[in-house]
Enzyme design. Structure first.
Site, mmCIF file in Angstrom:
data_model
loop_
_atom_site.group_PDB
_atom_site.id
_atom_site.type_symbol
_atom_site.label_atom_id
_atom_site.label_comp_id
_atom_site.label_asym_id
_atom_site.label_seq_id
_atom_site.Cartn_x
_atom_site.Cartn_y
_atom_site.Cartn_z
ATOM 1 N N ASP A 13 0.852 -1.179 0.000
ATOM 2 C CA ASP A 13 0.000 0.000 0.000
ATOM 3 C C ASP A 13 0.893 1.235 0.000
ATOM 4 O OD1 ASP A 13 -2.529 1.432 0.300
ATOM 5 O OD2 ASP A 13 -1.867 1.908 2.320
ATOM 6 N N SER A 14 0.317 2.374 -0.360
ATOM 7 C CA SER A 14 1.051 3.638 -0.299
ATOM 8 C C SER A 14 1.447 3.980 1.136
ATOM 9 C CB SER A 14 0.186 4.755 -0.861
ATOM 10 O OG SER A 14 -1.041 4.815 -0.169
ATOM 11 N N TYR A 45 -0.337 8.349 -2.407
ATOM 12 C CA TYR A 45 -0.271 8.241 -3.860
ATOM 13 C C TYR A 45 -1.452 8.965 -4.530
ATOM 14 C CZ TYR A 45 3.155 4.341 -3.615
ATOM 15 O OH TYR A 45 4.254 3.554 -3.414
ATOM 16 N N GLY A 46 -2.485 9.274 -3.754
ATOM 17 C CA GLY A 46 -3.781 9.674 -4.316
ATOM 18 C C GLY A 46 -3.790 10.939 -5.150
ATOM 19 N N CYS A 76 -3.691 -0.801 -2.261
ATOM 20 C CA CYS A 76 -3.976 0.620 -2.501
ATOM 21 C C CYS A 76 -4.863 0.764 -3.736
ATOM 22 C CB CYS A 76 -2.639 1.320 -2.735
ATOM 23 S SG CYS A 76 -2.753 3.043 -3.187
ATOM 24 N N ASN A 77 -5.998 1.454 -3.577
ATOM 25 C CA ASN A 77 -6.895 1.656 -4.716
ATOM 26 C C ASN A 77 -6.213 2.427 -5.838
ATOM 27 O OD1 ASN A 77 -10.088 1.060 -4.233
ATOM 28 N ND2 ASN A 77 -9.005 1.280 -2.319
ATOM 29 N N THR A 78 -5.435 3.476 -5.472
ATOM 30 C CA THR A 78 -4.776 4.296 -6.495
ATOM 31 C C THR A 78 -3.783 3.451 -7.281
ATOM 32 O OG1 THR A 78 -4.998 6.219 -5.054
ATOM 33 C CG2 THR A 78 -3.448 6.404 -6.880
ATOM 34 N N GLU A 155 -6.640 9.755 9.391
ATOM 35 C CA GLU A 155 -5.308 9.651 9.997
ATOM 36 C C GLU A 155 -5.203 10.491 11.267
ATOM 37 O OE1 GLU A 155 -2.233 9.831 7.013
ATOM 38 O OE2 GLU A 155 -2.812 7.799 6.438
ATOM 39 N N CYS A 187 -11.213 3.540 -1.222
ATOM 40 C CA CYS A 187 -9.893 3.910 -0.698
ATOM 41 C C CYS A 187 -9.740 3.155 0.608
ATOM 42 C CB CYS A 187 -9.815 5.420 -0.482
ATOM 43 S SG CYS A 187 -8.346 5.955 0.430
ATOM 44 N N THR A 188 -8.532 2.678 0.872
ATOM 45 C CA THR A 188 -8.316 1.799 2.027
ATOM 46 C C THR A 188 -8.775 2.400 3.354
ATOM 47 O OG1 THR A 188 -6.083 2.696 2.175
ATOM 48 C CG2 THR A 188 -6.350 0.562 1.082
ATOM 49 N N HIS A 189 -8.730 3.728 3.466
ATOM 50 C CA HIS A 189 -9.085 4.350 4.740
ATOM 51 C C HIS A 189 -10.591 4.426 4.979
ATOM 52 C CE1 HIS A 189 -4.937 5.650 4.569
ATOM 53 N NE2 HIS A 189 -5.019 6.285 5.710
#
Lengths: 275, 275
Positions: A13-14, A45-46, A76-78, A155, A187-189
């Site tokens: 992941d980023s 990365y987004g 990571c989705n991006t 975050e 998105c992972t978050h």
């Protein structure tokens, strides 16, 4: 000699958001080992360009291949949106992203054929969810909503505040105005905001978590390739999960503690630019 | 052979926020040439560790030295806080950060000897504003407030929204409760929120903009070293300002247009990891 099926899954992941994908793999494939890499020195990365995201992802793949992995998951989705094809060109191992499993579930879930996608700017700009959904069903209308403020809010730990609700409402208003009945948390978050999102959109909307769908897709791919681990990891290896990052690992433990179902002692820092 | 005084200033930032420092140099030292580097591939630095920020800053210094510069300005508060000493060890050219000039003005401005600092997490954690202010006047109380959501809000262009006001109020409440009479806007993006901050804190509070103070400090340092350019840049050189970035330059023009008083056509992408 150990069989390839006992090798770990390489997951990257980023940053640390991809731990939500690691969590789903731990829950749904408890016998699998995991090597996780989080690019915490270069996160996020987004907002970055495709060229840069592909270059970073290729460096990470080269690192993961040194860890004798049996499959690669782009958490990571991006990076899934931008670098999946590039990585498939570089290795014969199975490479999975999170976009396709999320798209498959969204197409299954929608009744009115209107799907919303919440994601970073880069993921939305790549149109990869649109392309993947249209490959499955060209009649589905896909409405993308870039949500760049959500990662910083998560975050900060502001997952349950009035301000986060207001910002979510701003983004969700755009999607609801388009009458979507299914929303991909792309998105992972974002799964960490699931309760707030569900409260704001109500019961009529299906929320799709690509992290969960990816764990199930991984199980299927491993099974098809004879790669499912039949030696339970927890018995054969006291540390089935290993974590690497590109920035100093100090802040890793707190964030990992928020997400993972296991206690993670530490992550090892590696110089990813050298790969 | 051209004299060293006609060489450009080398200016760098973690991204494009440092253009607020470039703007102040353009306004206050109109005869100086500038080479700007923005590390847009690895932005932001504000949550990263000292080791990583020093490593990135040293790579950037090596690149800037290839451009025959006469002085270095670290426009990024985080890099100024973490890497100033490391860079001074690597070059004999004058190296200025934004922290010291901001601290000098805050000590001059405060009447009740209570100064607030708004900055990224890394800048606050480094305590560099505290150390610099205490070096000048140990009796000043310094109250730090990490404001990690402000950079994403500015980059979204949400400089004048109700949500930004609420988030600013959240951060400012902590500072106002400590009765500060002077606030340092200790991150390159924050001067773009100056109007909102001034409205929320009222006339009694002095806002310090380190970007402006740094331009004045640079003028003094160049003068002391016989390095002020006496050949007006705009006449001798049709392109006194050159811009380099580490990610693809597409988004550069929009953000630069928001900040700079001159029209910037483009930025050149360079592979900073190779330096």
């Amino acid at each position: 000699m150990t069989h390839l099926s006992e090798a770990p899954i390489g997951l990257f992941d980023s940053g640390l958001g991809g731990l939500t994908v690691a969590r789903e793999i731990m829950r749904n494939l408890p016998d699998e080992k995991i090597v996780y890499f989080g690019d915490t020195a270069r996160v996020p990365y987004g907002n970055k360009s495709k060229g840069t995201v592909v270059r970073y992802s290729e460096q990470i793949l080269r690192f993961l291949l040194t860890q004798n992995i049996k499959a690669v998951v782009i958490a990571c989705n991006t990076a899934s949106a931008m670098a999946l094809e590039a990585l498939r060109d570089k290795t014969d191992l199975p490479v999975l992203g999170v976009v396709s499993p999320g798209a498959v579930m969204a197409v299954k879930a929608t009744r009115n054929k209107r799907v919303g996608v919440m994601a970073t700017k880069s993921t939305i700009a790549s149109e990869s969810y649109v392309k993947e959904i249209h490959r499955l069903d060209p009649e589905v209308t896909v409405v993308g909503e870039p949500c760049p403020l959500l990662v910083p809010l998560v975050e900060e730990g502001w997952t349950n505040t009035k301000i986060t609700d207001e910002i979510l409402q701003h983004y969700l208003d755009h999607l609801m105005a388009q009458q979507v009945d299914t929303i991909i948390m792309g998105c992972t978050h974002y799964p960490l905001l699931r309760n707030a999102i569900a409260r704001l959109v109500g019961d009529e909307i299906t929320l799709v978590n690509p992290a969960y769908e990816t764990a199930l897709a991984l199980k299927k791919v491993l099974d098809e390739n004879g790669l499912l681990n039949t030696t339970p990891a927890n018995k054969a290896d006291p540390y089935p999960y290993r974590f690497f990052v590109s920035d100093e690992a100090e802040r890793f433990r707190d964030f990992a503690g928020m997400i993972l179902p296991v206690d993670v002692r530490s992550a090892e820092m590696i110089p990813i630019e050298k790969y």
